[in-house]
Design a protein around this motif. Structure first.
Motif, PDB file in Angstrom:
ATOM      1  N   ALA A   1       0.988  -0.915  -0.084  1.00  0.00           N
ATOM      2  CA  ALA A   1      -0.082   0.273  -0.525  1.00  0.00           C
ATOM      3  C   ALA A   1       0.979   1.362   0.472  1.00  0.00           C
ATOM      4  O   ALA A   1       0.336   1.960  -0.546  1.00  0.00           O
ATOM      5  N   ASN A   2       1.551   1.128   1.278  1.00  0.00           N
ATOM      6  CA  ASN A   2       2.978   2.633   1.207  1.00  0.00           C
ATOM      7  C   ASN A   2       3.500   2.855  -0.025  1.00  0.00           C
ATOM      8  O   ASN A   2       4.077   3.494  -0.025  1.00  0.00           O
ATOM      9  N   LEU A   3       3.360   1.690  -1.441  1.00  0.00           N
ATOM     10  CA  LEU A   3       4.506   2.383  -2.735  1.00  0.00           C
ATOM     11  C   LEU A   3       4.017   1.864  -4.126  1.00  0.00           C
ATOM     12  O   LEU A   3       4.408   1.783  -4.716  1.00  0.00           O
ATOM     13  N   LYS A   4       2.072   1.650  -3.720  1.00  0.00           N
ATOM     14  CA  LYS A   4       1.332   1.649  -4.689  1.00  0.00           C
ATOM     15  C   LYS A   4       1.568   3.277  -5.806  1.00  0.00           C
ATOM     16  O   LYS A   4       1.546   2.522  -7.190  1.00  0.00           O
ATOM     17  N   LEU A   5       1.407   4.007  -5.401  1.00  0.00           N
ATOM     18  CA  LEU A   5       1.170   5.270  -5.839  1.00  0.00           C
ATOM     19  C   LEU A   5       3.048   5.551  -6.737  1.00  0.00           C
ATOM     20  O   LEU A   5       3.023   5.649  -7.585  1.00  0.00           O
ATOM     21  N   ALA A   6       4.172   5.269  -5.616  1.00  0.00           N
ATOM     22  CA  ALA A   6       5.500   4.719  -6.510  1.00  0.00           C
ATOM     23  C   ALA A   6       5.417   4.093  -7.500  1.00  0.00           C
ATOM     24  O   ALA A   6       6.144   4.391  -8.713  1.00  0.00           O
ATOM     25  N   SER A   7       5.053   2.865  -7.513  1.00  0.00           N
ATOM     26  CA  SER A   7       4.987   1.883  -8.840  1.00  0.00           C
ATOM     27  C   SER A   7       4.214   2.140  -9.633  1.00  0.00           C
ATOM     28  O   SER A   7       4.885   2.302 -10.624  1.00  0.00           O
ATOM     29  N   LEU A   8       3.066   3.129  -9.318  1.00  0.00           N
ATOM     30  CA  LEU A   8       2.106   3.624 -10.704  1.00  0.00           C
ATOM     31  C   LEU A   8       3.182   4.569 -11.234  1.00  0.00           C
ATOM     32  O   LEU A   8       3.291   4.586 -12.245  1.00  0.00           O
TER      33      LEU A   8
ATOM     34  N   GLN B   1      10.850   4.842  -4.025  1.00  0.00           N
ATOM     35  CA  GLN B   1      10.890   5.544  -3.368  1.00  0.00           C
ATOM     36  C   GLN B   1       9.752   5.667  -2.419  1.00  0.00           C
ATOM     37  O   GLN B   1       9.168   6.427  -3.914  1.00  0.00           O
ATOM     38  N   PRO B   2       9.048   5.408  -1.656  1.00  0.00           N
ATOM     39  CA  PRO B   2       7.794   6.009  -0.889  1.00  0.00           C
ATOM     40  C   PRO B   2       7.798   7.529  -1.431  1.00  0.00           C
ATOM     41  O   PRO B   2       8.535   8.426  -0.814  1.00  0.00           O
ATOM     42  N   MET B   3       6.308   7.847  -1.697  1.00  0.00           N
ATOM     43  CA  MET B   3       6.346   9.193  -2.398  1.00  0.00           C
ATOM     44  C   MET B   3       5.809  10.120  -1.073  1.00  0.00           C
ATOM     45  O   MET B   3       5.285  11.170  -1.461  1.00  0.00           O
ATOM     46  N   THR B   4       5.773   9.711  -0.068  1.00  0.00           N
ATOM     47  CA  THR B   4       5.133  10.063   1.400  1.00  0.00           C
ATOM     48  C   THR B   4       5.624  11.915   1.101  1.00  0.00           C
ATOM     49  O   THR B   4       5.328  12.704   1.351  1.00  0.00           O
ATOM     50  N   ASP B   5       6.841  11.378   2.013  1.00  0.00           N
ATOM     51  CA  ASP B   5       7.998  13.233   1.421  1.00  0.00           C
ATOM     52  C   ASP B   5       7.893  14.067   0.768  1.00  0.00           C
ATOM     53  O   ASP B   5       7.325  15.751   1.254  1.00  0.00           O
ATOM     54  N   ARG B   6       7.469  13.372  -0.289  1.00  0.00           N
ATOM     55  CA  ARG B   6       6.863  14.693  -1.955  1.00  0.00           C
ATOM     56  C   ARG B   6       5.768  15.422  -1.456  1.00  0.00           C
ATOM     57  O   ARG B   6       5.782  16.610  -1.487  1.00  0.00           O
TER      58      ARG B   6
END
Length: 567
Positions: A245-252, A395-400
Motif C-alpha cells: 500500500a505504501n508503494l502503490k502510488l510510487a509504483s504507478l 521509493q515512497p512518495m510520502t515526503d514529496r
C-alpha cells in the motif's frame, strides 16, 4: 455467432442506399464488423433486436445504419415535427459520442435533423431546441428525457407518437445506474408499433425483464470470438501487479514514466481520488498531459473528453463514468489503480483499449491481500491475467506529497477526503470476501496517500495511530494556506467567526449551568472564557450541555443531573 464473420457493405441485404454507402466510405469503414453484419439485415427487416457483443465491436453503427435506412423513406411524407427515431444511452459522454458519429453520417442526408439532449443544461432550453430543430432523430440520457416528458408546456409526447425506431444502448447499465423508473416511463409513452433494438455488452436479469416489457418476440444475437473462452478481445493482453500500500502510488508513477509516449486511461474508485491524484501526477509528470474526468464535473466533462480524444499521448484519470461504450482512438494502456466496484466493470474498463481489432494492454494494481481477485476475475469474467513486474526500487512518495500538502491546503484537504472516500468504497465493495476491510493496511495506505495525519472516521476509531504503521507529521495544520488568495481570505474569516461563536456557546453553557456557577466564581469564569480552552475542557463543557438539555426535557432528574456533572 463467432467474431470472424465480416461482410462488405454492398453485400448486406436488404441493400443499403447510395447515401448510406457514401457516409460509411467517408467514415473510413470498408466492411461491416461481425455485430454489424449480424444485426443490420434483421433490423432492416422489421425485427426487434437484442444484441450482445464484446466491447469495441462496433455496436454504434449497427443501430445507426438501420435508423438512417428506415427513416429515409418516411421523411418526405411524414410530418416534419415528428421524432422518428429515439436513442437512449446512460451517460453524457456516450450520448456525445453517438451524436458525433451520427453528425458525420447525416452529411449525406441533407434533409435529416438530429438533436442531443443530456443533463447539465436547462430543461427550458432543451424544450426550445426541440421546438426549433424539430428533430427526426433524438439522442438523450434517460434522466433528461424523463424530465422533458414531465413538462406540461412540452409536446415531446406528441412528437414521439410516430416513432419508428427505439434504441436502448448499454441497456444493462441503464438499469444498474438506477434509470429503471425513467426507462419504464419512457416506454409507456411510445407507440407499440415500432422497431426496438437493445444493445449491451452483458445480459442481466434486469435486462431480461426489460426485454419482456419493451420488445416483441425479438431476435437474439450474441457475437462471440471464434475459439475463445474469454470475454475480452483476443488482441488485448491483461496484466496485474501486486504492490504494498505504501508503494502503490510510487509504483504507478514508475510505470507511467516508462510509458511517457503512450495514451493511457487510468481508473480510480472515487471522484475525489481522481481530483487528488491528478494533482500529484501533474506535479510528478510535468512533461505529460494529465487530464481528469468524473461524474461530479458536470459541464466540463465533454470538453475534457473531447480534448483527450484528440491527443496523441497523455493520461486521462477517471472514474467508471468512462468505463462503458466510450470510444477513444488509439488507447495503448488501461490502468486500474483501484479495483472496480463490480466484477463486470473489469471487462468494461479494459474494453477502452484493443477496440475494433487493434492491439491493447491493461494493468491492474492489487495489494498483497487482494491477490485472490486474480483467480476470481478469471473464473467470474473469463479474463486471464498475467503478472507484470514493475521497478522494485521505487521509493515512497510520502515526503514529496507532504511537502506539496504543506504548501497548498487544497492538496492537504483533498488527500484526507480521497483517503476517507476510498475506505468507504472498500467497505462497500461487492467482493467483500476478497476486499476485507479488516485486512486493509490503513497505515501503509495513508503513507502512500502522503497524509500529514489520519482523518477522524469510524473505521479508525479503535485504532491507535502508531499501531497502523502510520507516522504523522506534527505541525499546526491550521497554518496551511490555500493557494487561492480569495479562498484563503474566506477561510480566515470563517475561523474568526467560528472562534467568536465558540466563545459565545461556552459562555452560554457556563451561564445556564448552576453547578458550574458553584464551582467557579465570577473572576475565574471570566478568565476561563477568555483563555483558549483545551480539548479536554471543551469535551467536559459539551458533556454538561447535553446533560442540561436532558434535565430540561425531563429525561433525567435534578439529582441525577448533579451527580453526573460532579462525576
Amino acid at each position: 455467432m463467432d467474431n470472424q464473420l465480416t461482410l462488405r457493405w454492398e453485400d448486406i441485404h436488404p441493400p443499403l442506399s447510395p447515401s448510406t454507402l457514401r457516409a460509411l466510405s467517408g467514415l473510413g469503414f470498408c466492411e461491416a464488423t461481425p455485430v454489424q453484419a449480424s444485426v443490420i439485415p434483421h433490423f432492416l427487416s422489421n425485427k426487434d433486436i437484442v444484441a450482445e457483443a464484446v466491447t469495441g465491436s462496433g455496436k454504434t453503427l449497427a443501430f445507426l445504419i438501420p435508423i438512417l435506412e428506415i427513416i429515409s423513406g418516411i421523411i418526405p411524407v411524414e410530418d416534419a415535427s415528428n421524432i422518428l427515431s429515439l436513442i437512449v444511452t446512460p451517460t453524457r459522454e456516450l450520448a456525445y459520442q453517438i451524436d458525433s458519429v451520427l453528425t458525420q453520417c447525416i452529411k449525406e442526408f441533407p434533409n435529416y435533423r438530429s438533436l442531443l439532449v443530456v443533463g447539465g443544461y436547462s430543461t427550458h432550453k432543451d424544450i426550445s431546441c426541440l421546438r426549433e430543430v424539430r428533430p427526426h432523430i433524438l439522442i438523450g440520457t434517460p434522466g433528461k428525457l424523463y424530465d422533458l416528458l414531465q413538462q406540461k408546456d412540452n409536446n415531446l409526447s406528441n412528437s414521439l407518437r410516430s416513432l419508428e425506431v427505439l434504441v436502448l444502448d448499454e441497456a444493462d447499465r441503464l438499469l444498474s445506474m438506477g434509470f429503471e423508473e425513467s426507462v419504464t416511463s419512457l416506454l409507456k409513452s411510445l407507440p407499440k408499433q415500432r422497431r426496438t433494438g437493445l444493445f449491451s455488452a452483458t445480459q442481466t436479469n434486469e435486462v431480461e425483464k426489460l426485454i419482456r416489457v419493451g420488445l416483441r418476440n425479438p431476435i437474439r444475437i450474441n457475437v462471440t470470438q471464434l475459439n475463445s473462452s474469454v470475454s475480452t478481445p483476443i488482441s488485448l493482453r491483461n496484466y496485474y501487479t501486486l504492490t504494498p500500500a505504501n508503494l502503490k502510488l510510487a509504483s504507478l508513477i514508475a510505470f507511467l514514466k516508462e510509458h511517457l509516449g503512450a495514451k493511457i486511461i487510468l481508473f480510480l474508485a472515487t471522484c475525489v481520488g481522481v481530483d487528488y491524484f491528478s494533482r500529484i501526477l501533474a506535479e510528478e509528470l510535468k512533461d505529460t498531459k494529465v487530464l481528469s474526468i468524473h461524474g461530479k464535473m458536470k459541464d466540463r466533462r465533454f470538453s475534457i473528453f473531447d480534448k483527450f480524444r484528440n491527443l496523441e499521448s497523455g493520461i486521462l484519470m477517471c472514474t467508471d463514468v468512462m468505463a462503458r461504450g466510450i470510444d477513444i482512438p488509439s488507447v495503448d494502456w488501461v490502468v486500474q489503480f483501484d479495483p472496480p466496484s463490480m466484477a463486470s466493470f473489469f471487462v468494461h474498463r479494459v474494453g477502452r483499449t484493443a477496440r475494433c481489432g487493434q492491439e491493447g494492454r491493461s494493468l491492474l494494481f492489487l495489494l498483497p491481500n487482494e491477490k485472490e481477485y486474480i483467480a476470481f476475475i478469471q473464473y467470474n469474467q473469463k479474463v486471464e491475467l498475467e503478472s507484470l513486474a514493475i521497478n522494485t526500487d521505487v521509493q515512497p512518495m510520502t515526503d514529496r506529497i507532504r511537502e506539496l500538502s504543506m504548501k497548498e491546503r487544497e492538496v492537504y484537504e483533498k488527500g484526507l477526503r480521497a483517503f476517507v472516500s476510498f475506505i468507504q468504497f472498500y467497505a462497500k465493495h461487492e467482493c467483500n470476501l476478497i476486499f476485507r476491510l479488516k485486512e486493509l493496511d490503513f497505515g501503509g495506505l495513508a503513507m502512500g496517500y502522503g497524509l500529514l495525519h489520519l482523518p477522524s472516521m469510524p473505521e479508525l476509531r479503535n485504532k491507535r495511530v502508531h499501531s497502523t504503521g502510520f507516522l504523522p507529521h506534527h505541525m499546526d495544520y491550521a497554518t496551511i494556506r490555500y493557494k487561492d488568495k480569495v479562498r484563503e481570505k474566506q477561510r480566515l474569516k470563517r475561523i474568526s467567526e467560528g472562534t467568536t461563536k465558540k466563545k459565545e456557546k461556552i459562555r452560554k453553557i457556563l451561564d445556564l449551568n448552576p453547578i458550574r456557577k458553584k464551582k467557579l466564581n465570577k473572576k475565574k469564569m471570566s478568565k476561563q472564557i477568555s483563555h483558549k480552552f483545551s480539548a479536554e475542557e471543551l469535551d467536559e463543557l459539551t458533556k454538561e450541555a447535553r446533560l442540561l438539555k436532558k434535565f430540561k426535557m425531563g429525561k433525567i432528574s435534578k439529582k441525577e443531573f448533579e451527580r453526573l456533572v460532579d462525576d
